[in-house]
Design an enzyme around this catalytic site. Structure first.
Site, PDB file in Angstrom:
ATOM      1  N   GLN A   1       6.480   4.202 -20.590  1.00 13.79           N
ATOM      2  CA  GLN A   1       7.709   3.855 -19.876  1.00 13.79           C
ATOM      3  C   GLN A   1       7.386   3.070 -18.609  1.00 13.79           C
ATOM      4  OE1 GLN A   1      10.320   7.169 -19.459  1.00 13.79           O
ATOM      5  NE2 GLN A   1      11.796   6.083 -18.182  1.00 13.79           N
TER       6      GLN A   1
ATOM      7  N   SER B   1       1.374   8.137 -22.220  1.00 16.11           N
ATOM      8  CA  SER B   1       2.603   8.921 -22.221  1.00 16.11           C
ATOM      9  C   SER B   1       3.431   8.620 -23.473  1.00 16.11           C
ATOM     10  CB  SER B   1       3.386   8.659 -20.927  1.00 16.11           C
ATOM     11  OG  SER B   1       4.456   9.560 -20.779  1.00 16.11           O
ATOM     12  N   LEU B   2       4.571   7.973 -23.339  1.00 21.48           N
ATOM     13  CA  LEU B   2       5.377   7.577 -24.492  1.00 21.48           C
ATOM     14  C   LEU B   2       4.531   6.870 -25.548  1.00 21.48           C
ATOM     15  CD1 LEU B   2       8.035   6.647 -25.995  1.00 21.48           C
ATOM     16  CD2 LEU B   2       7.936   4.649 -24.491  1.00 21.48           C
TER      17      LEU B   2
ATOM     18  N   ARG C   1      13.233  12.522 -26.971  1.00 22.02           N
ATOM     19  CA  ARG C   1      12.407  12.713 -25.775  1.00 22.02           C
ATOM     20  C   ARG C   1      13.046  12.043 -24.557  1.00 22.02           C
ATOM     21  NH1 ARG C   1       7.935   9.914 -23.203  1.00 22.02           N
ATOM     22  NH2 ARG C   1       6.191  11.305 -22.652  1.00 22.02           N
TER      23      ARG C   1
ATOM     24  N   HIS D   1       6.100  14.512 -16.203  1.00 17.00           N
ATOM     25  CA  HIS D   1       4.792  15.173 -16.290  1.00 17.00           C
ATOM     26  C   HIS D   1       4.609  16.205 -15.174  1.00 17.00           C
ATOM     27  CE1 HIS D   1       3.848  12.382 -19.459  1.00 17.00           C
ATOM     28  NE2 HIS D   1       4.102  11.364 -18.656  1.00 17.00           N
TER      29      HIS D   1
ATOM     30  N   GLN E   1       2.651  17.417 -23.276  1.00 13.57           N
ATOM     31  CA  GLN E   1       2.598  16.179 -22.488  1.00 13.57           C
ATOM     32  C   GLN E   1       3.800  16.053 -21.551  1.00 13.57           C
ATOM     33  OE1 GLN E   1       4.014  12.226 -23.366  1.00 13.57           O
ATOM     34  NE2 GLN E   1       2.057  11.865 -24.372  1.00 13.57           N
TER      35      GLN E   1
END
Length: 325
Positions: free
Chosen positions: A14, A96-97, A121, A205, A254
């Site tokens: 992101q 991440s993503l 998500r 996070h 995560q």
């Protein structure tokens, strides 16, 4: 077949979104066109128009940016593997993503299932952000040990944790406004070159994402997850996982856990990777890679020009490999 252990593919997270993302690939290549058109059908709304035309403020909403980046990255990946037949990287990773894109590319779940997961998500993370005000800050110029000490001291002011360890001297912290501001002050006192609050919509996070973790864990339980066909390095462990339940657990963790990006790249390097390809919008991961290892070859595939360059380099690598056999 170009299957050298030296090749690793990276997918962005992101923040990489921008209006017009993947449009040139969509107009020039059938695999990109099919991926983006399919996304509209799967999601039931015109994601393509949002990606190509905006408005930007709507595209940057977490619930939209996450599926948009996933789709743009898959479109670029499908175009690359059509352009370079036989390309079979030994390893994948995503920030991440981007870990979801990496798992799809390695065959752990279908394109449609991955798209539904990242939409869920994004919605869950946006909802968690609206329920608990949070923020993030980038700390430049301090080592991990010092930042962790600063965070531990700042936690008396509010929730704060290490969210991303991106590369040497670049660490992101996340939490409540009070906790993050205390960490910024502590980092400056410890000699940070910069410590600045980021323009984000939530404390990603961090423990403030626990509601999103619960939603995502439930969605993952109902998703068909398979053992990947190549190594995928997970953010929270900087190690691969092969068992489907372990993969589900890594993805859920995560949401609230730290992204160990520097350690993930170091693992790929230790495993023999020398050529890295960032596939999808933006060039952030290429910049981080250069901070971790200046000797690694770093390519990008985000538009037609970068695709042409990457394909040419990979063709040369394939030719050199054939001659060496």
């Amino acid at each position: 077949m170009l299957t050298a252990a030296r090749i690793a593919v990276l997918f962005p997270g992101q923040g990489a979104q921008h209006v017009g993302m993947a449009k040139a690939l969509y107009e020039a290549f059938a695999p990109a066109c099919a991926a983006i058109d399919t996304a509209n059908d799967v999601l039931g709304f015109d994601l393509r128009a949002l990606m190509f035309d905006g408005p930007e403020n709507e595209l940057t909403q977490t619930k939209n940016s996450q599926p948009a980046i996933y789709v743009a990255s898959v479109a670029a990946w499908r175009t690359l593997i059509e352009r370079v037949p036989g390309l079979a990287p030994a390893a994948f990773a995503g920030l991440s993503l981007g870990e979801y894109t990496a798992l799809h590319a390695a065959g752990s779940f279908s394109y449609a299932d991955g798209l539904r997961l990242v939409r869920t998500r994004g919605e869950a993370m946006q909802s968690a952000s609206e329920r608990s005000t949070g923020t993030m800050a980038s700390i430049i110029g301090l080592d991990e040990e010092t930042v962790r000490r600063v965070v531990a001291e700042a936690s008396s002011a509010g929730v704060v944790t290490v969210a991303n360890i991106n590369c040497p001297g670049q660490i992101v912290v996340s939490g409540s406004p009070e906790g993050v501001q205390a960490a910024i002050a502590g980092a400056k006192a410890a000699g940070a070159g910069r410590a600045i609050e980021l323009k984000v919509s939530g404390a990603f996070h961090s423990p403030l994402m626990q509601p999103a973790r619960e939603v995502l864990a439930h969605a993952l339980t109902g998703t068909d997850v398979r053992t990947p066909t190549a190594t995928v390095i997970h953010n929270v462990s900087a190690r691969p996982a092969t068992d489907p339940d372990s993969i589900r657990r890594h993805l859920a963790d995560q949401c609230t856990g730290s992204v160990l990006w520097q350690a993930s790249i170091e693992r790929l390097l230790a495993d023999g990777a020398t050529t890295f390809i960032e596939v999808g919008p933006g060039m952030v991961l290429q910049g981080l890679l250069r901070r971790i290892d200046r000797g690694a070859t770093c390519l990008g595939v985000r538009d037609v020009e970068s695709l042409d360059h990457a394909a040419a380099v990979l063709d040369e690598l394939a030719e050199a490999t054939r001659h060496s056999q």
